[in-house]
Design an enzyme around this catalytic site. Structure first.
Site, PDB file in Angstrom:
ATOM      1  CG  ASN A 205      -0.291  -0.029   2.532  1.00 25.06           C
ATOM      2  OD1 ASN A 205       0.803   0.522   2.709  1.00 25.06           O
ATOM      3  ND2 ASN A 205      -0.926  -0.671   3.509  1.00 25.06           N
ATOM      4  NE  ARG A 206      -1.486   7.099  -0.412  1.00 27.06           N
ATOM      5  CZ  ARG A 206      -2.478   7.722  -1.038  1.00 27.06           C
ATOM      6  NH1 ARG A 206      -2.202   8.577  -1.998  1.00 27.06           N
ATOM      7  NH2 ARG A 206      -3.733   7.486  -0.732  1.00 27.06           N
ATOM      8  CE  LYS A 207       2.249   3.622   8.511  1.00 24.78           C
ATOM      9  NZ  LYS A 207       1.376   3.367   9.700  1.00 24.78           N
ATOM     10  CD  GLU A 208       2.059  -2.517   3.472  1.00 21.37           C
ATOM     11  OE1 GLU A 208       1.530  -3.162   4.388  1.00 21.37           O
ATOM     12  OE2 GLU A 208       1.844  -2.749   2.252  1.00 21.37           O
ATOM     13  CG  ASP A 275      -5.703 -10.187   3.548  1.00 27.57           C
ATOM     14  OD1 ASP A 275      -4.464 -10.129   3.469  1.00 27.57           O
ATOM     15  OD2 ASP A 275      -6.326 -10.066   4.610  1.00 27.57           O
TER      16      ASP A 275
END
Length: 490
Positions: A205-208, A275
């Protein structure tokens, strides 16, 4: 997205076997309502009305795959505790084999408890181990992965940094994927993605992605830099960067970038959406979809699950419902052969009598319409097998058809008397008839019963052949000749 392609993909899911490797956990939900503040501290009091204990983490990937109709295997490690035993029972209840799920003494099985009131999450409590599994257990899991990969079409890696996916196990997973020529798709965690080198595709995701790339993502340009850096550094076939309410971005090895807007109508809960993305992209690649199409299907699925509360799954019918809204009514009647086979089996079980006819139907005219209306009255459903452009050229020469197969299919699907249209590429409809098994096979009156392709087959299982007279003087050839005659000197 092309609806027929999506239908064909969903129809193939029952033949896909996926291996899921990662951190299994229990997701506990305490549902209630809050109407007062605690006298003991300035916090809300939740009156719990019901409790729900579900498969979480990599288990939610399994849930998604089972809901989609796939076959699944799992490799993981649990604590030798009551939660571990309960989690195994949940797997067995879904008929998921636990031969690759090993118990580790002294380890705590992960349980995440979420407290919700008025459909809003108020608190989460985590109980878990995060220590890496020991070398002996790592070896047992690696051996299982090597064995299972040979009978699967895709490996899905669900990493929650709970200690199961050691660097040694990840290396074994990527080697197994390469050995058997199957994609390995990873939902990553942490700031160091070097351990994922060897994967086919990552879905951060964006944060990761921001943490792993070291690039602060504040706008479209910085997002592209982060996504491209991760894809190139790890030499991935693709990186899918999920962007919550903004959709997702796909970065391909070719240098192409594809940005997909969200398919969500309303966002209630994003937990578990990753998921769903992992599951649908993985089985999409396993089923032969392009990276682009697999990402588009997963984007649709993510849009569905974020509109639900709690980690959720998406069913094929829900995906089709969303895709169907993107297409006109006529498009919904045009079916892939294998999809139509399943549709007709259900209609037959419901007692419907199925009528089948076939033809080129190039330049639709009143003779065609009368013929099709008559055929429809012989049963409950009329299925039209439509010769493809290539088939017509082989039968009628290089100048035909005048109208392409897609246009012909849509024009015919607009007729009320036709329930389904299916395009076939063979010179005769015999293989199509074998697949669909109609109750009544209809041809024009210019045929004799003995000359009807499929007659013996249909009659062998109790069906029958009907011949219908065409309207005299009405034919595509006559129309072409009249046009040539009238416009020859124009």
């Amino acid at each position: 997205m092309d609806r027929i392609k999506v239908e064909n993909f969903l129809n193939r899911l029952c033949r896909i076997r996926a291996l899921v490797v990662g951190d299994l956990m229990l997701d506990e939900y305490l549902w209630g309502k809050t109407e007062r503040i605690s006298p003991e501290a300035p916090v809300q009091v939740v009156d719990v009305a019901r409790e729900d204990l579900r498969l979480g983490g990599a288990g939610n990937v399994l849930n998604n795959l089972v809901t989609l109709g796939c076959q699944v295997e799992v490799a993981s490690a649990l604590g030798e505790d009551e939660d571990g035993r309960h989690l195994r029972r949940l797997l067995e209840a879904k008929e998921i084999a636990t031969g690759g799920v090993f118990l580790s003494p002294g380890r705590t099985t992960s349980r995440k408890t979420r407290v919700l009131a008025s459909n809003q999450q108020m608190l989460r409590i985590d109980r878990e181990s995060r220590d890496p599994i020991d070398p002996a257990l790592e070896q047992r899991l690696a051996d299982y992965v090597r064995s299972a990969a040979g009978r699967c079409q895709v490996i899905l890696v669900s990493d929650y940094l709970k200690g199961v996916l050691t660097e040694g196990l990840l290396k074994a997973i990527f080697e197994a994927g390469k050995t058997h020529g199957i994609p390995v798709v990873v939902d990553p965690k942490g700031a160091d993605y070097r351990k994922y080198a060897g994967a086919t595709l990552l879905t951060p995701n964006r944060k990761e992605a921001q943490a792993a790339s070291g690039i602060a993502i504040s706008d479209e340009a910085s997002l592209v830099r982060a996504g491209r850096k991760l894809q190139q550094t790890l030499d991935l076939e693709a990186l899918v960067l999920t962007r919550s309410e903004e959709g997702m971005s796909l970065f391909l090895r070719s240098g192409e970038e594809i940005h997909l807007p969200t398919e969500a109508r309303e966002v209630f809960d994003v937990s578990g959406a990753g998921d769903t993305v992992l599951s649908l992209i993985g089985v999409g690649l396993a089923a032969g979809l392009s990276l682009d199409d697999a990402a588009r299907v997963s984007n649709i699925g993510a849009g569905i699950v974020v509109a639900k509360v709690g980690t959720s799954t998406v069913a094929p019918a829900e995906i089709l419902e969303v895709v169907g809204r993107q297409h006109p009514d006529t498009d919904l009647k045009i079916k892939d052969r294998q999809v139509l086979k399943g549709v007709l089996e259900r209609e037959r079980d419901a007692g419907k009598k199925i009528v089948f006819t076939n033809g080129c139907f190039d330049l639709l005219h009143v003779g065609h319409v009368k013929y099709l209306q008559h055929a429809r009255r012989l049963g409950d459903l009329l299925v039209l097998g439509l010769n493809s452009d290539d088939s017509i050229q082989r039968l009628k020469g290089p100048k035909r058809p005048l109208i392409g197969q897609e246009e012909r299919a849509h024009v015919l699907a607009a007729l009320k008397c036709i329930d389904y249209v299916v395009i076939f590429d063979e010179d005769t409809p015999l293989q199509l008839i074998e697949a669909l098994r109609p109750d009544i096979l209809v041809k024009g009156g210019d045929y004799t019963p003995e000359g009807v392709v499929g007659k013996d087959l249909v009659e062998s299982y109790g069906g029958k052949v009907e011949l219908i007279q065409f309207v005299d003087g009405k034919s595509t050839t006559n129309i072409i000749e009249r046009i040539l005659e009238q416009y020859r000197d124009a």
